[in-house]
Scaffold this motif. Structure first.
Motif, PDB file in Angstrom:
ATOM      1  N   VAL A  60     -10.589  10.636   2.596  1.00 38.46           N
ATOM      2  CA  VAL A  60     -11.215  10.277   1.317  1.00 38.46           C
ATOM      3  C   VAL A  60     -10.323  10.676   0.145  1.00 38.46           C
ATOM      4  CG1 VAL A  60     -13.179  10.725  -0.198  1.00 38.46           C
ATOM      5  CG2 VAL A  60     -13.550  10.374   2.248  1.00 38.46           C
ATOM      6  N   SER A  61      -9.801  11.895   0.177  1.00 31.30           N
ATOM      7  CA  SER A  61      -8.983  12.367  -0.950  1.00 31.30           C
ATOM      8  C   SER A  61      -7.694  11.569  -1.077  1.00 31.30           C
ATOM      9  CB  SER A  61      -8.670  13.858  -0.792  1.00 31.30           C
ATOM     10  OG  SER A  61      -7.900  14.095   0.383  1.00 31.30           O
ATOM     11  N   ALA A  62      -7.096  11.179   0.052  1.00 29.24           N
ATOM     12  CA  ALA A  62      -5.861  10.398  -0.001  1.00 29.24           C
ATOM     13  C   ALA A  62      -6.107   9.055  -0.684  1.00 29.24           C
ATOM     14  CB  ALA A  62      -5.312  10.183   1.405  1.00 29.24           C
ATOM     15  N   VAL A  63      -7.195   8.387  -0.326  1.00 31.08           N
ATOM     16  CA  VAL A  63      -7.508   7.095  -0.939  1.00 31.08           C
ATOM     17  C   VAL A  63      -7.848   7.265  -2.412  1.00 31.08           C
ATOM     18  CG1 VAL A  63      -9.137   5.167  -0.933  1.00 31.08           C
ATOM     19  CG2 VAL A  63      -8.240   6.046   1.230  1.00 31.08           C
ATOM     20  N   VAL A  64      -8.657   8.271  -2.752  1.00 34.79           N
ATOM     21  CA  VAL A  64      -9.048   8.497  -4.147  1.00 34.79           C
ATOM     22  C   VAL A  64      -7.832   8.783  -5.014  1.00 34.79           C
ATOM     23  CG1 VAL A  64     -10.275  10.067  -5.686  1.00 34.79           C
ATOM     24  CG2 VAL A  64     -11.400   9.233  -3.613  1.00 34.79           C
ATOM     25  N   PHE A  65      -6.971   9.666  -4.550  1.00 34.87           N
ATOM     26  CA  PHE A  65      -5.789   9.998  -5.346  1.00 34.87           C
ATOM     27  C   PHE A  65      -4.795   8.849  -5.368  1.00 34.87           C
ATOM     28  CE2 PHE A  65      -7.321  14.331  -5.204  1.00 34.87           C
ATOM     29  CZ  PHE A  65      -6.859  14.856  -6.405  1.00 34.87           C
ATOM     30  N   GLY A  66      -4.744   8.053  -4.305  1.00 36.57           N
ATOM     31  CA  GLY A  66      -3.886   6.870  -4.324  1.00 36.57           C
ATOM     32  C   GLY A  66      -4.315   5.885  -5.395  1.00 36.57           C
ATOM     33  N   LEU A  67      -5.611   5.622  -5.479  1.00 37.46           N
ATOM     34  CA  LEU A  67      -6.131   4.733  -6.521  1.00 37.46           C
ATOM     35  C   LEU A  67      -5.907   5.326  -7.906  1.00 37.46           C
ATOM     36  CD1 LEU A  67      -9.494   3.701  -4.797  1.00 37.46           C
ATOM     37  CD2 LEU A  67      -7.467   2.257  -5.111  1.00 37.46           C
ATOM     38  N   ALA A  68      -6.082   6.655  -8.027  1.00 28.78           N
ATOM     39  CA  ALA A  68      -5.891   7.314  -9.324  1.00 28.78           C
ATOM     40  C   ALA A  68      -4.441   7.220  -9.785  1.00 28.78           C
ATOM     41  CB  ALA A  68      -6.330   8.774  -9.232  1.00 28.78           C
ATOM     42  N   VAL A  69      -3.504   7.401  -8.861  1.00 29.07           N
ATOM     43  CA  VAL A  69      -2.081   7.326  -9.223  1.00 29.07           C
ATOM     44  C   VAL A  69      -1.711   5.919  -9.667  1.00 29.07           C
ATOM     45  CG1 VAL A  69       0.248   7.339  -8.219  1.00 29.07           C
ATOM     46  CG2 VAL A  69      -1.262   9.289  -7.885  1.00 29.07           C
ATOM     47  N   ASP A  70      -2.193   4.908  -8.957  1.00 31.68           N
ATOM     48  CA  ASP A  70      -1.921   3.532  -9.388  1.00 31.68           C
ATOM     49  C   ASP A  70      -2.510   3.271 -10.775  1.00 31.68           C
ATOM     50  OD1 ASP A  70      -0.429   2.780  -7.256  1.00 31.68           O
ATOM     51  OD2 ASP A  70      -2.013   1.666  -6.222  1.00 31.68           O
ATOM     52  N   TYR A 106       1.248  -7.326   0.616  1.00 37.97           N
ATOM     53  CA  TYR A 106       0.068  -6.769   1.276  1.00 37.97           C
ATOM     54  C   TYR A 106      -0.262  -5.342   0.834  1.00 37.97           C
ATOM     55  CZ  TYR A 106       0.882 -10.712   4.403  1.00 37.97           C
ATOM     56  OH  TYR A 106       1.070 -11.979   4.906  1.00 37.97           O
ATOM     57  N   LEU A 107       0.722  -4.638   0.296  1.00 34.20           N
ATOM     58  CA  LEU A 107       0.529  -3.227  -0.048  1.00 34.20           C
ATOM     59  C   LEU A 107       0.843  -2.964  -1.509  1.00 34.20           C
ATOM     60  CD1 LEU A 107       2.215  -1.665   3.126  1.00 34.20           C
ATOM     61  CD2 LEU A 107      -0.228  -1.960   2.711  1.00 34.20           C
ATOM     62  N   GLY A 108       0.620  -3.957  -2.354  1.00 28.95           N
ATOM     63  CA  GLY A 108       0.961  -3.813  -3.759  1.00 28.95           C
ATOM     64  C   GLY A 108      -0.066  -3.069  -4.584  1.00 28.95           C
ATOM     65  N   GLY A 109      -1.153  -2.644  -3.989  1.00 26.24           N
ATOM     66  CA  GLY A 109      -2.175  -1.906  -4.725  1.00 26.24           C
ATOM     67  C   GLY A 109      -3.569  -2.314  -4.292  1.00 26.24           C
ATOM     68  N   GLY A 110      -4.563  -1.515  -4.710  1.00 25.58           N
ATOM     69  CA  GLY A 110      -5.947  -1.814  -4.358  1.00 25.58           C
ATOM     70  C   GLY A 110      -6.409  -1.054  -3.142  1.00 25.58           C
ATOM     71  N   ILE A 111      -7.715  -1.077  -2.901  1.00 24.16           N
ATOM     72  CA  ILE A 111      -8.311  -0.308  -1.816  1.00 24.16           C
ATOM     73  C   ILE A 111      -7.804  -0.768  -0.459  1.00 24.16           C
ATOM     74  CG2 ILE A 111     -10.310  -1.854  -1.691  1.00 24.16           C
ATOM     75  CD1 ILE A 111     -10.325   1.971  -1.142  1.00 24.16           C
ATOM     76  N   GLY A 112      -7.524  -2.062  -0.313  1.00 27.70           N
ATOM     77  CA  GLY A 112      -7.014  -2.562   0.963  1.00 27.70           C
ATOM     78  C   GLY A 112      -5.675  -1.937   1.322  1.00 27.70           C
ATOM     79  N   SER A 113      -4.790  -1.821   0.333  1.00 25.49           N
ATOM     80  CA  SER A 113      -3.486  -1.200   0.563  1.00 25.49           C
ATOM     81  C   SER A 113      -3.643   0.253   0.993  1.00 25.49           C
ATOM     82  CB  SER A 113      -2.636  -1.270  -0.705  1.00 25.49           C
ATOM     83  OG  SER A 113      -2.419  -2.608  -1.096  1.00 25.49           O
TER      84      SER A 113
END
Length: 386
Positions: free
Chosen positions: A295-305, A217-224
């Motif tokens: 917003v920044s947490a989600v953006v940087f999370g996607l960027a790190v992945d 469920y938390l392996g990546g993507g905006i949902g995670s």
């Protein structure tokens, strides 16, 4: 019984791996306390819509304060002349990062996460601070007089003797001793309970949850990212304590980006601090604060992945490699020292918990809510009608 042994084994392993880095971070925090000149705060954080914000965000990166104890520190900055944008930036960058949490991230996670964490904190803090200065109140506030009282033993207020005269009052050794006392007393006392809770939670995650459950469920993507954001915003946990939990989550299949969202949102927000923020900064500033963090947490999370995928790296494979830089005996000695330093604050916290008078309120922030700190903060902070 086997499960309990495995939880203990996993938690102890994280403690041994992180202890040398925690001690290093605590020592640096003590030195910052003693040698940081308050005049610099007033000079650099009180003027300029942009430069003051960048400087405040940068200043907050190495200082190890949680989302509750950073509030009194922000009041001090405000009293020393920092503008609203700089204060907001400091309120975000400080709890999201710190020399101790950066060091522990290097030990328990990997170099990419150790770099991404302060970079994301700086970016989020800068964005929120600039937004506050651009769209906040246009009323010009006169910078307050800096607090120049002696950080070593309070021997003078800074008004009855010049800085040149005060430099003669304490030797370098006395300043170093005061810094160490502050680091292993006040700073470690504020976070020690939550750090050990974080170790236990991390041990439970690794020992009890099936390896593929979280990864599904938390392996990546905006949902995670959104799930981790929803989990991180309301809870209270300091930056250092959140790191072993993030390491356990990654080990169980959670993507590094989703773990980063937890590392950014958890330390910077909780229900108590958000309530106080609404009172001291106003609704507009508090909404900016929370929105920018989300917003920044989600953006940087996607960027790190995306970085991990582009480099063909596996977060689990890199986990904890930096901790191998120290011999095992250093980890044992450091862990033993931390346990010794933890006895007094933990026993004091437990004693206070069980000896509370019926008229005293509860507090979700260890070590930073004595004497009704939120009320003291609101008494000293200028009310913002917006």
């Amino acid at each position: 019984m086997d499960y309990l042994i495995e939880v203990f084994r996993q938690s102890a392993g994280l403690l041994f791996a992180s202890a040398p880095y925690i001690i290093f971070g605590l020592v640096v925090s003590g030195l910052l306390r003693v040698f940081l000149n308050p005049n610099l705060v007033s000079r650099h954080l009180g003027h300029g819509r942009f430069s003051s914000v960048f400087k405040a965000a940068f200043l907050g990166i190495p200082i190890p304060l949680c989302s509750c104890s950073v509030l009194p520190a922000a009041v001090t900055l405000k009293k020393q002349g920092a503008n609203n944008g700089a204060t907001t930036a400091f309120l975000i960058s400080t709890p999201e990062s710190g020399v101790d949490s950066i060091a522990v991230s290097w030990a328990l996670l990997d170099p990419i996460m150790a770099v991404a964490r302060p970079v994301a904190a700086f970016a989020a803090a800068s964005a929120a601070g600039i937004a506050e200065n651009l769209f906040g109140s246009s009323r010009v506030e006169q910078p307050a007089k800096p607090d120049l009282s002696c950080p070593v033993d309070g021997c003078c207020t800074g008004e009855d003797c010049s800085p040149e005269e005060h430099r003669k009052h304490h030797t370098l050794l006395e300043k170093l001793r005061a810094g160490v006392r502050f680091a292993f007393g006040e700073v470690w006392g504020d976070m020690v309970g939550w750090f050990f809770i974080g170790l236990i939670i991390a041990g439970l995650v690794v020992a009890l949850l099936p390896p593929d459950l979280l990864g599904k469920y938390l392996g990546g993507g905006i949902g995670s990212m959104l799930i981790m954001l929803a989990a991180g915003i309301p809870i209270y946990i300091c930056a250092t304590a959140s790191t072993p939990i993030a390491a356990a989550l990654i080990l169980q299949g959670v993507s590094p980006g989703a773990a980063l969202v937890f590392l950014l949102a958890g330390p910077a927000t909780n229900i108590t601090s958000l309530t106080v923020l609404f009172g001291v900064l106003g609704k507009r500033a508090a909404v900016i604060y929370l929105s920018v963090i989300a917003v920044s947490a989600v953006v940087f999370g996607l960027a790190v992945d995306a970085i991990y995928n582009a480099l063909g790296l596996n977060g689990t494979a890199l986990l904890g490699k930096a901790a191998e830089a120290f011999p095992l005996w250093i980890g044992w000695i450091s862990a033993g020292a931390l346990v010794i330093f933890s006895v007094k604050p933990l026993s004091a916290a437990i004693k206070a918990k069980f000896s509370k008078n019926s008229g005293e309120g509860s507090c979700s922030c260890h070590g930073c809510c004595s004497d009704h700190a939120p009320n003291r903060i609101m008494d000293h902070m200028p009310k913002n009608p917006h």
